[in-house]
Design a protein around this motif. Structure first.
Motif, mmCIF file in Angstrom:
data_model
loop_
_atom_site.group_PDB
_atom_site.id
_atom_site.type_symbol
_atom_site.label_atom_id
_atom_site.label_comp_id
_atom_site.label_asym_id
_atom_site.label_seq_id
_atom_site.Cartn_x
_atom_site.Cartn_y
_atom_site.Cartn_z
ATOM 1 N N HIS A 1 0.840 -1.211 0.000
ATOM 2 C CA HIS A 1 0.000 0.000 0.000
ATOM 3 C C HIS A 1 0.867 1.249 0.000
ATOM 4 O O HIS A 1 0.640 2.182 -0.780
ATOM 5 C CB HIS A 1 -0.915 -0.005 1.222
ATOM 6 C CG HIS A 1 -1.550 1.322 1.494
ATOM 7 N ND1 HIS A 1 -1.240 2.074 2.603
ATOM 8 C CD2 HIS A 1 -2.460 2.045 0.792
ATOM 9 C CE1 HIS A 1 -1.941 3.203 2.568
ATOM 10 N NE2 HIS A 1 -2.682 3.207 1.501
ATOM 11 N N TYR A 2 1.884 1.288 0.862
ATOM 12 C CA TYR A 2 2.766 2.452 0.920
ATOM 13 C C TYR A 2 3.500 2.656 -0.392
ATOM 14 O O TYR A 2 3.850 3.786 -0.752
ATOM 15 C CB TYR A 2 3.790 2.284 2.048
ATOM 16 C CG TYR A 2 3.205 2.390 3.434
ATOM 17 C CD1 TYR A 2 2.375 3.442 3.801
ATOM 18 C CD2 TYR A 2 3.479 1.420 4.398
ATOM 19 C CE1 TYR A 2 1.830 3.534 5.065
ATOM 20 C CE2 TYR A 2 2.941 1.506 5.675
ATOM 21 C CZ TYR A 2 2.117 2.558 6.004
ATOM 22 O OH TYR A 2 1.587 2.650 7.262
ATOM 23 N N ALA B 1 2.241 2.002 -3.315
ATOM 24 C CA ALA B 1 1.222 2.196 -4.361
ATOM 25 C C ALA B 1 1.098 0.983 -5.274
ATOM 26 O O ALA B 1 0.701 1.100 -6.432
ATOM 27 C CB ALA B 1 1.516 3.460 -5.176
ATOM 28 N N PHE C 1 -1.240 -1.455 -5.390
ATOM 29 C CA PHE C 1 -2.506 -1.767 -4.751
ATOM 30 C C PHE C 1 -3.021 -3.165 -5.087
ATOM 31 O O PHE C 1 -3.673 -3.807 -4.262
ATOM 32 C CB PHE C 1 -3.546 -0.702 -5.121
ATOM 33 C CG PHE C 1 -3.120 0.689 -4.736
ATOM 34 C CD1 PHE C 1 -2.729 0.962 -3.436
ATOM 35 C CD2 PHE C 1 -3.088 1.714 -5.669
ATOM 36 C CE1 PHE C 1 -2.327 2.240 -3.062
ATOM 37 C CE2 PHE C 1 -2.682 2.991 -5.314
ATOM 38 C CZ PHE C 1 -2.297 3.246 -4.009
ATOM 39 N N ARG D 1 -7.749 0.371 3.767
ATOM 40 C CA ARG D 1 -6.940 1.460 3.207
ATOM 41 C C ARG D 1 -6.666 1.237 1.725
ATOM 42 O O ARG D 1 -6.530 2.195 0.960
ATOM 43 C CB ARG D 1 -5.644 1.591 4.000
ATOM 44 C CG ARG D 1 -5.900 1.937 5.466
ATOM 45 C CD ARG D 1 -4.643 2.119 6.250
ATOM 46 N NE ARG D 1 -3.895 3.270 5.786
ATOM 47 C CZ ARG D 1 -2.747 3.678 6.314
ATOM 48 N NH1 ARG D 1 -2.236 3.014 7.350
ATOM 49 N NH2 ARG D 1 -2.126 4.733 5.843
ATOM 50 N N ALA E 1 -7.665 3.754 -1.321
ATOM 51 C CA ALA E 1 -6.705 4.188 -2.341
ATOM 52 C C ALA E 1 -7.202 3.907 -3.747
ATOM 53 O O ALA E 1 -6.789 4.577 -4.701
ATOM 54 C CB ALA E 1 -5.357 3.503 -2.107
ATOM 55 N N THR E 2 -8.090 2.927 -3.884
ATOM 56 C CA THR E 2 -8.599 2.574 -5.215
ATOM 57 C C THR E 2 -10.021 3.083 -5.443
ATOM 58 O O THR E 2 -10.725 2.623 -6.345
ATOM 59 C CB THR E 2 -8.543 1.042 -5.418
ATOM 60 O OG1 THR E 2 -9.178 0.380 -4.316
ATOM 61 C CG2 THR E 2 -7.097 0.569 -5.508
ATOM 62 N N GLU F 1 -12.237 10.380 4.143
ATOM 63 C CA GLU F 1 -12.398 10.310 2.683
ATOM 64 C C GLU F 1 -13.864 10.339 2.293
ATOM 65 O O GLU F 1 -14.226 10.844 1.223
ATOM 66 C CB GLU F 1 -11.734 9.029 2.166
ATOM 67 C CG GLU F 1 -11.588 8.948 0.672
ATOM 68 C CD GLU F 1 -10.604 9.957 0.106
ATOM 69 O OE1 GLU F 1 -10.739 10.301 -1.085
ATOM 70 O OE2 GLU F 1 -9.714 10.416 0.858
ATOM 71 N N GLU G 1 5.173 10.014 -4.403
ATOM 72 C CA GLU G 1 4.628 11.282 -3.890
ATOM 73 C C GLU G 1 5.426 12.495 -4.350
ATOM 74 O O GLU G 1 4.962 13.640 -4.233
ATOM 75 C CB GLU G 1 4.593 11.250 -2.357
ATOM 76 C CG GLU G 1 3.534 10.338 -1.762
ATOM 77 C CD GLU G 1 3.977 8.890 -1.652
ATOM 78 O OE1 GLU G 1 3.194 8.063 -1.159
ATOM 79 O OE2 GLU G 1 5.117 8.577 -2.073
#
Length: 418
Positions: A218-219, A221, A223, A255, A259-260, A299, A404
């Motif tokens: 996850h960190y 990306a 996914f 999470r 993210a998705t 979110e 990022e």
């Protein structure tokens, strides 16, 4: 017997060979300790007496640390998968008493683990003691010392060919690297855990390593990988009858759903994980559940509810001495304040988070806090300070090769254009 032991210790205090630092606690002066150790190395006959004493101490620490873990994490099955002990440890009346013991004993406990690494008869118990004491790494209080000992154990297990011990030591290392933001190293260690533990049928490390790999992906990306790892972890935790592990993986999977773009799924999963922790009376990990739910609610635009969940989590993390998670929760509250256009509050929260995360959590986490701090400062008209934050965040991201960096470049570009 306890009273005879206390009489002996007090006699040593009377002759200035020991100091009593607090009621029920004794310590050597450094020079006396070195001399005592030299005498033990020289005079113990047979030498197995010293090994037996260390083994009894290791039993005491492992049994007591398992009780600390159990009182902090009711319903967690790890304590059922640790090496058996002969000698009983201490019993605790509440989680604060248990925490006090763990942190007070941390240096001695880790020293005992280190000394126990050299013998095949104590190696597995030493590795399990390290795993049961994971709070020492997660809090950031002893992470460097913990990492050094975990590395030593992993090497020792590899040399002796003990696959079980090596896999569990690698699991501890994976979590240390994860908490410190070294995601590539963490993923390599966790991948090795899965392979080693599966080869010998050691189920719980497989579950926890998959959970870690999901969080790490996850960190980074990734996914799709994260979803795959966490879905399997949930199934395996359920198969092992470990609801606490299942709740942890559910919160992590929420999470990925966030993210998705699957916010409704994320809220549902995080709420289920938090509810599972609540049913088990799981105060510390329950705070992790509230943390995940707070992110999902943010979110989803439910800002008041998100702030409430995160504030409740913050109180538990602060009470539990979890400085890493205390700092990250302050950062998440700052994100809620940003979404609510409370820029001054967001800046104050992000600055507090930076202070708490100094020296722990790794550079990636520092970068995400700096990015939000910059946004908050820009919101209250302090554009110069905002650019400094973004420049520092960009330097961190570029050094890490983190995705990022593109976002921060965009912020800087717009700031300079204005």
């Amino acid at each position: 017997p306890l009273w005879d032991t206390e009489d002996l210790l007090e006699a040593l205090v009377d002759t200035s060979l020991l100091e009593s630092a607090a009621p029920g606690r004794y310590r050597y002066h450094d020079l006396v300790r070195l001399y005592a150790r030299a005498c033990a190395d020289r005079d113990e006959h047979p030498p197995t007496e010293k090994e037996a004493a260390l083994s009894r101490l290791l039993d005491f620490y492992l049994s007591t640390a398992a009780r600390v873990y159990a009182i902090e994490r009711p319903g967690d099955r790890l304590v059922d998968h640790l090496e058996p002990t002969t000698y009983e440890g201490l019993a605790f009346t509440d989680r604060h008493e248990a925490q006090d013991w763990l942190y007070a004993e941390s240096h001695c406990l880790l020293a005992c683990v280190r000394q126990s690494a050299s013998s095949p008869t104590t190696l597995r118990r030493a590795v399990d003691l390290l795993w049961a004491s994971l709070d020492l790494a997660e809090s950031g209080a002893n992470s460097k010392e913990y990492e050094a000992v975990a590395t030593l154990l992993r090497t020792a297990a590899s040399k002796t060919g003990d696959v079980r011990a090596e896999g569990r030591a690698a699991n501890a290392l994976a979590y240390v690297h994860h908490y410190q933001g070294r995601f590539d190293q963490a993923d390599r260690e966790a991948e090795s855990v899965v392979a080693a533990a599966r080869s010998i049928g050691d189920p719980l490390p497989v579950c926890w390593a998959l959970n870690a790999r999901g969080a790490i992906a996850h960190y980074q990306a990734r996914f799709g990988d994260a979803d795959e790892h966490l879905t399997l972890a949930i199934a395996l935790f359920r198969e092992a009858g470990d609801p606490a592990g299942e709740a942890a993986a559910l919160c992590n999977l929420s999470r990925i759903r966030l993210a998705t773009g699957r916010t409704e799924d994320a809220v549902r999963m995080a709420r289920k994980g938090a509810d599972m922790y609540e049913e088990m009376g799981h105060a510390l990990k329950g705070a992790n559940g509230r943390y995940a739910l707070g992110l999902a609610l943010t979110e989803d635009g439910q800002l008041k509810a998100a702030r409430n969940q995160l504030r409740e989590a913050l109180a538990v993390f602060a009470d539990s001495r979890q400085r890493l998670w205390e700092g990250m929760t302050l950062f998440r509250i700052a994100e809620v304040d940003m979404a609510d256009r409370r820029y001054g509050a967001a800046a104050a929260g992000a600055e507090m988070a930076l202070t708490l995360l100094r020296g722990i959590g790794g550079e990636w986490r520092r970068g995400i806090v700096l990015t939000v701090l910059g946004r908050a400062l820009d919101g209250i008209g302090q554009s110069g300070r905002a650019r400094v934050c973004w420049q520092e965040a960009l330097a961190l991201y570029e050094e890490l090769g983190a995705p990022e960096a593109a976002e921060v470049k965009g912020l800087l570009g717009r700031a300079l254009a204005a």
